[in-house]
Enzyme design. Structure first.
Site, PDB file in Angstrom:
ATOM      1  N   GLU A  64       0.859  -1.184   0.000  1.00  0.00           N
ATOM      2  CA  GLU A  64       0.000   0.000   0.000  1.00  0.00           C
ATOM      3  C   GLU A  64       0.896   1.234   0.000  1.00  0.00           C
ATOM      4  O   GLU A  64       1.566   1.528   0.991  1.00  0.00           O
ATOM      5  CB  GLU A  64      -0.919  -0.022   1.228  1.00  0.00           C
ATOM      6  CG  GLU A  64      -1.772   1.221   1.394  1.00  0.00           C
ATOM      7  CD  GLU A  64      -2.494   1.628   0.116  1.00  0.00           C
ATOM      8  OE1 GLU A  64      -2.211   2.747  -0.384  1.00  0.00           O
ATOM      9  OE2 GLU A  64      -3.309   0.827  -0.393  1.00  0.00           O
ATOM     10  N   SER A  65       0.898   1.948  -1.110  1.00  0.00           N
ATOM     11  CA  SER A  65       1.848   3.048  -1.290  1.00  0.00           C
ATOM     12  C   SER A  65       1.656   4.164  -0.270  1.00  0.00           C
ATOM     13  O   SER A  65       2.635   4.756   0.204  1.00  0.00           O
ATOM     14  CB  SER A  65       1.743   3.612  -2.709  1.00  0.00           C
ATOM     15  OG  SER A  65       0.434   4.098  -2.972  1.00  0.00           O
ATOM     16  N   CYS A  96       4.704  -2.421  -8.246  1.00  0.00           N
ATOM     17  CA  CYS A  96       3.337  -2.021  -7.896  1.00  0.00           C
ATOM     18  C   CYS A  96       3.357  -0.777  -7.002  1.00  0.00           C
ATOM     19  O   CYS A  96       3.605   0.322  -7.488  1.00  0.00           O
ATOM     20  CB  CYS A  96       2.583  -3.184  -7.261  1.00  0.00           C
ATOM     21  SG  CYS A  96       0.787  -2.925  -7.205  1.00  0.00           S
ATOM     22  N   ILE A 156      -2.300  -6.732  -9.049  1.00  0.00           N
ATOM     23  CA  ILE A 156      -3.182  -6.637  -7.888  1.00  0.00           C
ATOM     24  C   ILE A 156      -3.375  -5.160  -7.553  1.00  0.00           C
ATOM     25  O   ILE A 156      -2.443  -4.500  -7.093  1.00  0.00           O
ATOM     26  CB  ILE A 156      -2.604  -7.383  -6.672  1.00  0.00           C
ATOM     27  CG1 ILE A 156      -2.359  -8.860  -7.004  1.00  0.00           C
ATOM     28  CG2 ILE A 156      -3.538  -7.251  -5.470  1.00  0.00           C
ATOM     29  CD1 ILE A 156      -1.657  -9.628  -5.896  1.00  0.00           C
ATOM     30  N   ARG A 157      -4.563  -4.640  -7.806  1.00  0.00           N
ATOM     31  CA  ARG A 157      -4.829  -3.201  -7.591  1.00  0.00           C
ATOM     32  C   ARG A 157      -3.681  -2.381  -8.171  1.00  0.00           C
ATOM     33  O   ARG A 157      -3.172  -1.447  -7.544  1.00  0.00           O
ATOM     34  CB  ARG A 157      -5.020  -2.904  -6.105  1.00  0.00           C
ATOM     35  CG  ARG A 157      -6.237  -3.550  -5.488  1.00  0.00           C
ATOM     36  CD  ARG A 157      -6.283  -3.320  -3.989  1.00  0.00           C
ATOM     37  NE  ARG A 157      -6.311  -1.898  -3.677  1.00  0.00           N
ATOM     38  CZ  ARG A 157      -5.903  -1.381  -2.520  1.00  0.00           C
ATOM     39  NH1 ARG A 157      -5.408  -2.169  -1.587  1.00  0.00           N
ATOM     40  NH2 ARG A 157      -5.977  -0.089  -2.305  1.00  0.00           N
ATOM     41  N   HIS A 219       3.644  -7.665  -9.998  1.00  0.00           N
ATOM     42  CA  HIS A 219       4.323  -8.291  -8.858  1.00  0.00           C
ATOM     43  C   HIS A 219       5.136  -9.506  -9.297  1.00  0.00           C
ATOM     44  O   HIS A 219       4.677 -10.646  -9.138  1.00  0.00           O
ATOM     45  CB  HIS A 219       3.289  -8.773  -7.830  1.00  0.00           C
ATOM     46  CG  HIS A 219       2.558  -7.702  -7.103  1.00  0.00           C
ATOM     47  ND1 HIS A 219       2.944  -7.241  -5.868  1.00  0.00           N
ATOM     48  CD2 HIS A 219       1.439  -7.012  -7.425  1.00  0.00           C
ATOM     49  CE1 HIS A 219       2.097  -6.314  -5.457  1.00  0.00           C
ATOM     50  NE2 HIS A 219       1.176  -6.154  -6.387  1.00  0.00           N
ATOM     51  N   GLU A 221       7.400 -10.778  -7.687  1.00  0.00           N
ATOM     52  CA  GLU A 221       7.674 -11.524  -6.451  1.00  0.00           C
ATOM     53  C   GLU A 221       6.549 -12.484  -6.082  1.00  0.00           C
ATOM     54  O   GLU A 221       6.689 -13.271  -5.133  1.00  0.00           O
ATOM     55  CB  GLU A 221       7.942 -10.553  -5.291  1.00  0.00           C
ATOM     56  CG  GLU A 221       6.738  -9.854  -4.701  1.00  0.00           C
ATOM     57  CD  GLU A 221       6.290  -8.613  -5.460  1.00  0.00           C
ATOM     58  OE1 GLU A 221       5.506  -7.832  -4.900  1.00  0.00           O
ATOM     59  OE2 GLU A 221       6.719  -8.426  -6.622  1.00  0.00           O
TER      60      GLU A 221
END
Length: 249
Positions: A64-65, A96, A156-157, A219, A221
């Site tokens: 979450e940035s 992301c 993802i988002r 992502h 990862e």
């Protein structure tokens, strides 16, 4: 002369998928002992300026940035991150949320959210929708990673790059702009644009490079595929290390 070939890769561990990145790098190094035997790698979590000062490279993970931004500011790590990403002897990769954090402009951020200003790009958060709209798609990255076809790319988002910036761009109302004065002189390279992912005729920029900085919307990862991490390790981390060695011998 004894040459120090120690290399420290830090993964920002304020929030998000930092453990996954660490596991991927460790797996790569342990699985290729002959290829990487000459280097003494340390893969570490980064939470403080003291952690960061030990690093040659930094990975900013998905998560979450806005939370990363708030924690970095609250713990007084933010100015040290500004300094690190501005150091062109380092290498940096954001995935992301990490891409958002590395951007110069954010068009739909949260109040008081900070961005690091290392990439001359404008980014939109959650460009594909909410968590329920997350998806995986097999993509061909062989145009910049030799042989990297059918990569299982996880969104993802995810953010997208909405604009490549130049110094003449004016700041629009509601857009968050980095406080970092650093000017990355390298050109922004669009590494990959996602075409027609939903059957519509558009191209969405999801991977960019600007000199020592790499940013991806997705992502790697979480892909259970190590090719993207190997490319970063070989083409960014090790090449920077070798450039340093070449200067001192």
């Amino acid at each position: 002369m004894t040459i120090d070939r120690s290399v420290t890769i830090g993964v920002l561990a304020l929030q998000g998928a930092f453990r996954e990145h660490i596991a991927y790098f460790k797996h790569l190094i342990e699985s290729n002992p002959d290829e990487y035997a000459v280097y003494d790698f340390d893969i570490k979590e980064v939470r403080t300026k003291e952690d960061l000062e030990l690093c040659d490279s930094l990975v900013i993970p998905g998560g979450e940035s806005s939370s990363m931004s708030y924690i970095a500011e609250r713990t007084e790590l933010l100015p040290h991150l500004y300094k690190f990403v501005s150091d062109e002897s380092k290498s940096v990769w954001g995935t992301c949320a990490g891409l958002i954090f590395l951007s110069k402009q954010l068009i739909n951020g949260i109040e008081n959210q900070r961005v690091l200003g290392a990439l001359d790009i404008e980014v939109s958060r959650n460009a594909f929708g909410r968590q329920i709209d997350s998806f995986e798609q097999s993509l061909d990255f062989s145009s910049f990673i030799p042989g990297c076809t059918a990569f299982p790319t996880v969104f993802i988002r995810a953010p997208v790059v909405t604009k490549i910036l130049n110094q003449k761009d004016s700041l629009k109302e509601g857009v968050i702009r980095s406080n970092n004065s650093y000017q990355n002189q390298a050109p922004v390279k669009v590494l990959y644009s996602l075409k027609n992912y939903d059957g519509k005729d558009h191209e969405l920029i999801v991977a960019v490079q600007q000199g020592h900085i790499l940013g991806t919307s997705f992502h790697p990862e979480l892909a259970e595929d190590y090719r993207f991490h190997k490319w970063f390790l070989d083409e960014f981390v090790i090449k920077k290390s070798q450039q340093y060695i070449d200067r001192i011998i």
